[in-house]
Design an enzyme around this catalytic site. Structure first.
Site, PDB file in Angstrom:
ATOM      1  N   LYS A 102      47.759  38.817  28.290  1.00  0.00           N
ATOM      2  CA  LYS A 102      47.836  38.231  29.631  1.00  0.00           C
ATOM      3  C   LYS A 102      49.099  37.411  29.702  1.00  0.00           C
ATOM      4  O   LYS A 102      49.582  36.915  28.668  1.00  0.00           O
ATOM      5  CB  LYS A 102      46.625  37.320  29.902  1.00  0.00           C
ATOM      6  CG  LYS A 102      46.267  37.241  31.353  1.00  0.00           C
ATOM      7  CD  LYS A 102      45.521  38.503  31.789  1.00  0.00           C
ATOM      8  CE  LYS A 102      45.146  38.472  33.245  1.00  0.00           C
ATOM      9  NZ  LYS A 102      44.246  39.578  33.585  1.00  0.00           N
TER      10      LYS A 102
HETATM   11  P1  NAD Z   1      45.037  37.929  44.398  1.00  0.00           P
HETATM   12  O1  NAD Z   1      46.073  36.911  44.163  1.00  0.00           O
HETATM   13  O2  NAD Z   1      45.409  39.227  45.019  1.00  0.00           O
HETATM   14  O3  NAD Z   1      43.845  37.303  45.262  1.00  0.00           O
HETATM   15  C1  NAD Z   1      43.180  36.134  44.892  1.00  0.00           C
HETATM   16  C2  NAD Z   1      42.280  35.743  46.059  1.00  0.00           C
HETATM   17  O4  NAD Z   1      41.475  34.624  45.698  1.00  0.00           O
HETATM   18  C3  NAD Z   1      43.065  35.334  47.313  1.00  0.00           C
HETATM   19  O5  NAD Z   1      42.413  35.853  48.449  1.00  0.00           O
HETATM   20  C4  NAD Z   1      42.971  33.810  47.280  1.00  0.00           C
HETATM   21  O6  NAD Z   1      43.076  33.246  48.568  1.00  0.00           O
HETATM   22  C5  NAD Z   1      41.573  33.652  46.731  1.00  0.00           C
HETATM   23  N1  NAD Z   1      41.286  32.330  46.203  1.00  0.00           N
HETATM   24  C6  NAD Z   1      42.030  31.572  45.379  1.00  0.00           C
HETATM   25  N2  NAD Z   1      41.405  30.415  45.133  1.00  0.00           N
HETATM   26  C7  NAD Z   1      40.237  30.453  45.811  1.00  0.00           C
HETATM   27  C8  NAD Z   1      39.160  29.565  45.961  1.00  0.00           C
HETATM   28  N3  NAD Z   1      39.150  28.386  45.345  1.00  0.00           N
HETATM   29  N4  NAD Z   1      38.110  29.944  46.744  1.00  0.00           N
HETATM   30  C9  NAD Z   1      38.096  31.130  47.377  1.00  0.00           C
HETATM   31  N5  NAD Z   1      39.097  32.019  47.257  1.00  0.00           N
HETATM   32  C10 NAD Z   1      40.154  31.684  46.492  1.00  0.00           C
HETATM   33  O7  NAD Z   1      44.339  38.180  42.970  1.00  0.00           O
HETATM   34  P2  NAD Z   1      43.499  39.431  42.495  1.00  0.00           P
HETATM   35  O8  NAD Z   1      44.405  40.369  41.805  1.00  0.00           O
HETATM   36  O9  NAD Z   1      42.628  39.912  43.608  1.00  0.00           O
HETATM   37  O10 NAD Z   1      42.604  38.762  41.355  1.00  0.00           O
HETATM   38  C11 NAD Z   1      41.395  38.078  41.636  1.00  0.00           C
HETATM   39  C12 NAD Z   1      40.571  37.972  40.373  1.00  0.00           C
HETATM   40  O11 NAD Z   1      40.319  39.284  39.867  1.00  0.00           O
HETATM   41  C13 NAD Z   1      41.230  37.215  39.227  1.00  0.00           C
HETATM   42  O12 NAD Z   1      40.227  36.590  38.475  1.00  0.00           O
HETATM   43  C14 NAD Z   1      41.855  38.324  38.408  1.00  0.00           C
HETATM   44  O13 NAD Z   1      42.064  37.937  37.055  1.00  0.00           O
HETATM   45  C15 NAD Z   1      40.778  39.384  38.531  1.00  0.00           C
HETATM   46  N6  NAD Z   1      41.219  40.757  38.272  1.00  0.00           N
HETATM   47  C16 NAD Z   1      42.225  41.328  38.967  1.00  0.00           C
HETATM   48  C17 NAD Z   1      42.568  42.651  38.722  1.00  0.00           C
HETATM   49  C18 NAD Z   1      43.615  43.372  39.515  1.00  0.00           C
HETATM   50  O14 NAD Z   1      43.759  44.589  39.344  1.00  0.00           O
HETATM   51  N7  NAD Z   1      44.335  42.731  40.398  1.00  0.00           N
HETATM   52  C19 NAD Z   1      41.896  43.374  37.720  1.00  0.00           C
HETATM   53  C20 NAD Z   1      40.856  42.766  37.027  1.00  0.00           C
HETATM   54  C21 NAD Z   1      40.515  41.459  37.320  1.00  0.00           C
END
Ligand code: NAD
Length: 419
Positions: free
Chosen positions: A107
């Site tokens: 990561k």
């Molecule tokens: P992103 O940056 O695209 O979106 C994050 C979202 O969370 C945004 O809508 C933001 O406004 C919201 N957010 C942030 N703080 C918040 C809070 N306190 N309350 C409510 N909403 C809040 O990120 P992402 O890629 O969608 O990742 C989200 C999660 O999924 C993370 O934990 C990431 O590690 C995990 N993840 C992502 C992927 C991927 O392919 N992008 C894969 C596996 C896991």
């Protein structure tokens, strides 16, 4: 005491202890499996738009290199630190092993609020971060991907920067790229699509029909928005959504495609509707069939776990549930079916793996092929998790992690300890 000490790393370490006890792993073997192989910290100076210089701290943690290169996303967020990055790298290891990918976990992160800098500054920071990482990454060493705060465009800048230094195009250095730069069809949607696929599968096993079923989604970024769209397209009413700007609730179901268009234009869901505004803190405990936390870590603590009113907890985010909450959910297994993060959101890394394979072979697949293989991989891991949980009478998270840890451990044992 380690450099990683902090609430998120402690959580990953405590979860590992539970698994290690369950698998009776000898004490002197545990540290070798848990502690990251490498951690890199870099300073990334950039020119601000006003002519000044700003320096941002960046990290990359590579957990283990036993089964192949490491693989993992890069997070741009103000609170990111080396302990959080290490925990996320460890979870990636168990996840990749669980779904059978030839990777260790990694990561990365940069301590920055990406919304507080201009696009030009973001490009400068992304390029400088990748440039600083060049000695430590490579298509057969460590392959990056997007995570919170980064996206396809950032991956294209990473790929271009690495390629310029190599003197040739190296698309396989990162995944989650735009399709026009060697990305795969179906990667953008992969994580959310996988979350929705597994949630639908559990609903069907529990006898919950999609028509009339409800879902709540926290986080409306890459994972949350695509999970919500996929659930909505399956006929499930998404009654509440939140992000860092607002929370919305409509008992008749939100118009998710319209909300996704609004969020894409305005950078969040705020401003979509003042009438539908809801308390963000209360969204997780709304009565619903499927709850998808898809934002940040540790949002479901023991108190919230006591008050959850969902039938399926589909963990889109990494680490949304604390170990204390897990103890509560362990007692509520008959009421709430937990699809743990390392399985539930693994569609992202599964399709990233497909992207890497396609880039290495320079042979690209149709989207139907990508989705078919993604679902097949998720279903296989789901079956293994459920049968292991039944056989050993353990919660799903323990079962999923046990399968992952066992595979990493087996790799280490057969390869031996060098020199
Ligand atoms: P992103 O940056 O695209 O979106 C994050 C979202 O969370 C945004 O809508 C933001 O406004 C919201 N957010 C942030 N703080 C918040 C809070 N306190 N309350 C409510 N909403 C809040 O990120 P992402 O890629 O969608 O990742 C989200 C999660 O999924 C993370 O934990 C990431 O590690 C995990 N993840 C992502 C992927 C991927 O392919 N992008 C894969 C596996 C896991």
């Amino acid at each position: 005491m380690t450099v990683y000490a902090g609430p998120v790393f402690d959580m990953a370490a405590r979860q590992f202890e539970v698994i290690a006890d369950h698998l009776s792993i000898p004490m002197d073997e545990r540290e070798r499996i848990l502690m990251p192989k490498r951690a890199i910290t870099v300073s990334c100076p950039i020119h601000r738009d006003d002519g000044s210089i700003a320096v941002f701290e960046g990290y990359r943690v590579q957990h283990h290199l036993t089964l192949g290169p490491t693989k993992g996303g890069t997070r741009f967020a103000p609170g990111v630190d080396i302990g959080e990055v290490a925990a996320l790298a460890i979870w990636m290891s168990w996840k990749c092993a669980l779904v059978g990918l030839p990777y260790g976990g990694a990561k990365g992160g940069v301590r920055v609020d990406p919304r507080s800098i201009s696009i030009r500054e973001l490009e400068g920071l992304s390029r400088r971060y990748m440039q600083e990482m060049i000695p430590f990454v490579g298509p057969h060493t460590d392959v990056m991907a997007p995570d919170m705060g980064t996206n396809e465009q950032v991956m294209a800048w990473f790929m271009d920067t690495y390629s310029m230094y190599q003197g040739r195009t190296v698309p396989e250095i990162v995944t989650g790229k735009p399709v026009s730069s060697g990305g795969t069809l179906g990667r953008r949607e992969a994580t959310g699509r996988g979350v929705a696929h597994l949630a639908r599968r559990v609903m069907s096993d529990l006898g919950i029909a999609a028509g009339g079923a409800t879902a709540v989604v926290q986080g409306f970024g890459n994972v949350g928005s695509h999970a919500a769209l996929e659930l909505h397209n399956s006929g499930i009413k998404v009654i509440a959504v939140s992000d860092h700007t607002d929370a919305l609730y409509d008992r008749n179901g939100l118009d998710i495609p319209a909300l996704a268009r609004h969020a894409a234009t305005h950078g969040g869901i705020a401003g979509y509707s003042s009438e539908l505004h809801y308390d963000p803190a209360a969204i997780l405990t709304l009565p619903c069939d499927v709850l998808v936390p898809a934002a940040i870590e540790r949002v479901i603590d023991a108190h919230i776990a006591e008050n959850l009113k969902c039938h399926v907890l589909a963990e889109g985010a990494n680490g949304p549930t604390t170990p204390e909450a897990d103890l509560v959910l362990g007692k509520r297994q008959q009421e709430i079916f937990v699809i743990p993060d390392i399985l539930c959101n693994s569609g992202g890394v599964v399709v990233s793996y497909f992207e890497w394979v396609q880039d290495l072979q320079q042979l690209f697949w149709e989207e139907e092929e990508v989705v078919r293989r993604e679902y097949q991989t998720l279903d296989r891991a789901f079956d293994q998790m459920v049968s292991r949980a039944k056989k050993d009478r353990i919660p799903h998270r323990t079962a999923a992690m046990a399968i992952g840890v066992e595979k990493v451990r087996a790799g280490k044992i057969t390869r031996g300890l060098f020199p």
